[in-house]
Design a protein around this motif. Structure first.
Motif, PDB file in Angstrom:
ATOM      1  N   TYR A 104       0.802  -1.222   0.000  1.00  0.00           N
ATOM      2  CA  TYR A 104       0.000   0.000   0.000  1.00  0.00           C
ATOM      3  C   TYR A 104       0.838   1.277   0.000  1.00  0.00           C
ATOM      4  O   TYR A 104       0.474   2.245  -0.689  1.00  0.00           O
ATOM      5  N   PRO A 105       1.942   1.348   0.750  1.00  0.00           N
ATOM      6  CA  PRO A 105       2.746   2.586   0.709  1.00  0.00           C
ATOM      7  C   PRO A 105       3.160   2.988  -0.710  1.00  0.00           C
ATOM      8  O   PRO A 105       3.210   4.177  -1.023  1.00  0.00           O
ATOM      9  N   LEU A 106       3.437   2.022  -1.558  1.00  0.00           N
ATOM     10  CA  LEU A 106       3.798   2.333  -2.944  1.00  0.00           C
ATOM     11  C   LEU A 106       2.612   2.931  -3.694  1.00  0.00           C
ATOM     12  O   LEU A 106       2.777   3.821  -4.539  1.00  0.00           O
ATOM     13  N   THR A 107       1.408   2.430  -3.392  1.00  0.00           N
ATOM     14  CA  THR A 107       0.205   2.983  -4.014  1.00  0.00           C
ATOM     15  C   THR A 107       0.014   4.438  -3.605  1.00  0.00           C
ATOM     16  O   THR A 107      -0.298   5.309  -4.433  1.00  0.00           O
ATOM     17  N   LEU A 108       0.199   4.720  -2.321  1.00  0.00           N
ATOM     18  CA  LEU A 108       0.044   6.082  -1.817  1.00  0.00           C
ATOM     19  C   LEU A 108       1.081   7.021  -2.439  1.00  0.00           C
ATOM     20  O   LEU A 108       0.748   8.122  -2.889  1.00  0.00           O
ATOM     21  N   ILE A 109       2.343   6.575  -2.486  1.00  0.00           N
ATOM     22  CA  ILE A 109       3.405   7.398  -3.065  1.00  0.00           C
ATOM     23  C   ILE A 109       3.129   7.662  -4.537  1.00  0.00           C
ATOM     24  O   ILE A 109       3.279   8.788  -5.031  1.00  0.00           O
ATOM     25  N   LYS A 110       2.699   6.640  -5.259  1.00  0.00           N
ATOM     26  CA  LYS A 110       2.392   6.789  -6.686  1.00  0.00           C
ATOM     27  C   LYS A 110       1.304   7.841  -6.897  1.00  0.00           C
ATOM     28  O   LYS A 110       1.424   8.712  -7.771  1.00  0.00           O
ATOM     29  N   THR A 111       0.261   7.784  -6.069  1.00  0.00           N
ATOM     30  CA  THR A 111      -0.850   8.727  -6.210  1.00  0.00           C
ATOM     31  C   THR A 111      -0.399  10.155  -5.939  1.00  0.00           C
ATOM     32  O   THR A 111      -0.757  11.087  -6.671  1.00  0.00           O
ATOM     33  N   ARG A 112       0.394  10.361  -4.913  1.00  0.00           N
ATOM     34  CA  ARG A 112       0.860  11.710  -4.589  1.00  0.00           C
ATOM     35  C   ARG A 112       1.789  12.256  -5.674  1.00  0.00           C
ATOM     36  O   ARG A 112       1.751  13.446  -5.992  1.00  0.00           O
ATOM     37  N   LEU A 113       2.614  11.402  -6.241  1.00  0.00           N
ATOM     38  CA  LEU A 113       3.488  11.841  -7.332  1.00  0.00           C
ATOM     39  C   LEU A 113       2.666  12.251  -8.551  1.00  0.00           C
ATOM     40  O   LEU A 113       3.013  13.196  -9.263  1.00  0.00           O
ATOM     41  N   SER A 133      10.618  14.795  -5.498  1.00  0.00           N
ATOM     42  CA  SER A 133      11.406  14.677  -6.726  1.00  0.00           C
ATOM     43  C   SER A 133      11.379  13.269  -7.296  1.00  0.00           C
ATOM     44  O   SER A 133      11.830  13.055  -8.423  1.00  0.00           O
ATOM     45  N   GLY A 134      10.870  12.328  -6.538  1.00  0.00           N
ATOM     46  CA  GLY A 134      10.826  10.957  -7.037  1.00  0.00           C
ATOM     47  C   GLY A 134      10.341  10.000  -5.973  1.00  0.00           C
ATOM     48  O   GLY A 134       9.911  10.397  -4.877  1.00  0.00           O
ATOM     49  N   LEU A 135      10.435   8.718  -6.272  1.00  0.00           N
ATOM     50  CA  LEU A 135       9.919   7.660  -5.397  1.00  0.00           C
ATOM     51  C   LEU A 135      10.553   7.689  -4.011  1.00  0.00           C
ATOM     52  O   LEU A 135       9.861   7.747  -2.995  1.00  0.00           O
ATOM     53  N   LEU A 136      11.890   7.656  -3.956  1.00  0.00           N
ATOM     54  CA  LEU A 136      12.582   7.589  -2.662  1.00  0.00           C
ATOM     55  C   LEU A 136      12.409   8.884  -1.877  1.00  0.00           C
ATOM     56  O   LEU A 136      12.223   8.853  -0.646  1.00  0.00           O
ATOM     57  N   ASP A 137      12.464  10.012  -2.572  1.00  0.00           N
ATOM     58  CA  ASP A 137      12.288  11.303  -1.911  1.00  0.00           C
ATOM     59  C   ASP A 137      10.893  11.402  -1.293  1.00  0.00           C
ATOM     60  O   ASP A 137      10.732  11.868  -0.163  1.00  0.00           O
ATOM     61  N   ALA A 138       9.891  10.942  -2.038  1.00  0.00           N
ATOM     62  CA  ALA A 138       8.517  10.978  -1.525  1.00  0.00           C
ATOM     63  C   ALA A 138       8.363  10.088  -0.300  1.00  0.00           C
ATOM     64  O   ALA A 138       7.793  10.495   0.718  1.00  0.00           O
ATOM     65  N   GLY A 139       8.865   8.884  -0.389  1.00  0.00           N
ATOM     66  CA  GLY A 139       8.762   7.955   0.735  1.00  0.00           C
ATOM     67  C   GLY A 139       9.440   8.504   1.977  1.00  0.00           C
ATOM     68  O   GLY A 139       8.907   8.416   3.090  1.00  0.00           O
ATOM     69  N   ASN A 140      10.626   9.090   1.797  1.00  0.00           N
ATOM     70  CA  ASN A 140      11.387   9.638   2.918  1.00  0.00           C
ATOM     71  C   ASN A 140      10.668  10.827   3.551  1.00  0.00           C
ATOM     72  O   ASN A 140      10.543  10.920   4.782  1.00  0.00           O
ATOM     73  N   LYS A 141      10.151  11.743   2.714  1.00  0.00           N
ATOM     74  CA  LYS A 141       9.474  12.933   3.240  1.00  0.00           C
ATOM     75  C   LYS A 141       8.161  12.585   3.934  1.00  0.00           C
ATOM     76  O   LYS A 141       7.822  13.160   4.972  1.00  0.00           O
ATOM     77  N   ILE A 142       7.407  11.657   3.364  1.00  0.00           N
ATOM     78  CA  ILE A 142       6.143  11.256   3.980  1.00  0.00           C
ATOM     79  C   ILE A 142       6.402  10.602   5.330  1.00  0.00           C
ATOM     80  O   ILE A 142       5.723  10.889   6.330  1.00  0.00           O
ATOM     81  N   TYR A 143       7.417   9.747   5.390  1.00  0.00           N
ATOM     82  CA  TYR A 143       7.731   9.059   6.650  1.00  0.00           C
ATOM     83  C   TYR A 143       8.187  10.050   7.717  1.00  0.00           C
ATOM     84  O   TYR A 143       7.778   9.962   8.881  1.00  0.00           O
ATOM     85  N   GLY A 152       5.140   9.890   9.727  1.00  0.00           N
ATOM     86  CA  GLY A 152       5.380   8.603  10.354  1.00  0.00           C
ATOM     87  C   GLY A 152       4.876   7.455   9.483  1.00  0.00           C
ATOM     88  O   GLY A 152       4.431   7.650   8.350  1.00  0.00           O
ATOM     89  N   ILE A 153       4.917   6.263  10.034  1.00  0.00           N
ATOM     90  CA  ILE A 153       4.488   5.077   9.280  1.00  0.00           C
ATOM     91  C   ILE A 153       2.998   5.141   8.949  1.00  0.00           C
ATOM     92  O   ILE A 153       2.554   4.639   7.912  1.00  0.00           O
ATOM     93  N   SER A 154       2.219   5.805   9.811  1.00  0.00           N
ATOM     94  CA  SER A 154       0.783   5.902   9.557  1.00  0.00           C
ATOM     95  C   SER A 154       0.502   6.743   8.308  1.00  0.00           C
ATOM     96  O   SER A 154      -0.509   6.547   7.636  1.00  0.00           O
ATOM     97  N   GLY A 155       1.416   7.684   7.996  1.00  0.00           N
ATOM     98  CA  GLY A 155       1.248   8.495   6.801  1.00  0.00           C
ATOM     99  C   GLY A 155       1.332   7.670   5.536  1.00  0.00           C
ATOM    100  O   GLY A 155       0.674   7.972   4.534  1.00  0.00           O
TER     101      GLY A 155
END
Length: 325
Positions: A43-52, A62-72, A76-79
């Motif tokens: 699911y986290p990948l789905t959320l990141i994809k949608t926000r991008l 700026s990309g997949l890893l940047d989005a995941g890092n900033k959201i976390y 937090g993990i709930s985000g």
């Protein structure tokens, strides 16, 4: 002589376990459990994809890893699981999807159609049924995903979408979900829950039809490349992964348009397409692609691993000796 017997035995193995070969009382519960497990882990990948896909240019990430890092870091993990419990209802649509796919294949066997046409039509029909069930929940889930994109300078409230719909972030997740559903209904009525339905159908029906077609195509090719003693399940997992990768490359622009239609509440497919083209140019074809490719590859591998394993577990006793792991 022993070699000839072994080769003869190899040709007797089933490559595809058909609908009528399975015990449905085993298949459906295990299929739901497998679907939930895969969706929960990815699911986290789905959320990141949608926000991008929703962000303007690279304004937030700026990309997949940047989005995941900033959201976390920010949420937090709930985000990374925002909107998951609503999205998890997809496991029921998933059961309807698989039942439609398998039963359509079974029905089309009675007609003189090629295997590829049978797979293409069955995959499309399955997606049409699945999307009709899941789009309202998908709309709500995407609004929940979008909560984290807003800044908190609006007097303690957070913006759900670019048009300014707001909810109080201090409320419980369930209450927030109800608030979003009420806002959608008050703003657009029942139609609001099916906003982007045509785009979803135009995205996922071809996506599903192509995915199953490529899956069986790659499977046939890989059986010719790999030695006869290689695990059939391994071949199928590779085929599913390649099928997902290929299909994602073809359908990514439509998925971006679908996400924009559902979250930004635009009423026109062509208006959304034009706006996306003005905003991104040729980059619209790759918007959110990295996250979607990673999601698709992981999802395809995991789904096929679970799906084909469950089919083997659920196969009726008279076919067990014809199934190779």
């Amino acid at each position: 002589m022993a070699t000839m017997d072994a080769n003869t035995q190899e040709t007797e193995y089933l490559r595809t376990i058909e609908w009528e070969m399975m015990d449905k009382w085993k298949f459906f519960p295990l299929s739901m459990l497998s679907s939930f497990s895969v969706r929960c882990s990815l699911y986290p990948l789905t959320l990141i994809k949608t926000r991008l896909q929703i962000q303007k240019h690279d304004s937030m990430y700026s990309g997949l890893l940047d989005a995941g890092n900033k959201i976390y870091r920010a949420e937090g993990i709930s985000g990374l699981y925002r909107g998951f419990w609503v999205s998890s209802i997809q496991i029921f649509s998933g059961v309807c999807y698989i039942a439609t796919y398998e039963s359509s294949r079974h029905l089309l066997k009675q007609y003189d159609v090629s295997s590829s046409v049978k797979t293409l039509l069955s995959g499309g029909a399955a997606s049409l049924v699945g999307q009709t069930i899941i789009v309202p929940f998908d709309v709500i889930s995407q609004h929940l995903m979008f909560l984290g994109l807003a800044d908190c300078r609006n007097g303690g409230k957070m913006v759900i979408n670019p048009l300014g719909l707001t909810v109080d972030p201090s409320r419980s997740k369930f209450r927030t979900t109800i608030d979003i559903a009420q806002i959608i209904y008050k703003t657009d009525g029942i139609r609001g829950f099916y906003r982007g339905y045509v785009a979803s159908v135009c995205t996922y029906v071809p996506n599903s039809a192509l995915w199953w077609t490529f899956y069986h195509f790659y499977q046939d090719q890989l059986y010719q490349i790999f030695p006869a003693n290689v695990s059939h399940l391994l071949v199928q997992c590779f085929a599913g992964t390649l099928g997902g990768f290929t299909t994602t490359l073809i359908t990514n622009p439509m998925d971006t348009i679908r996400a924009r239609l559902q979250v930004e509440r635009t009423n026109s497919f062509f208006k959304t397409l034009r706006g996306l083209w003005i905003e991104e140019g040729f980059w619209m074809f790759s918007k959110g692609l990295s996250a979607r490719l990673v999601q698709s590859v992981c999802f395809s591998f995991s789904i096929i691993l679970g799906y084909e394993t469950i089919k083997r577990i659920s196969v009726k006793d008279e076919f067990k000796n014809k199934v190779k792991w």
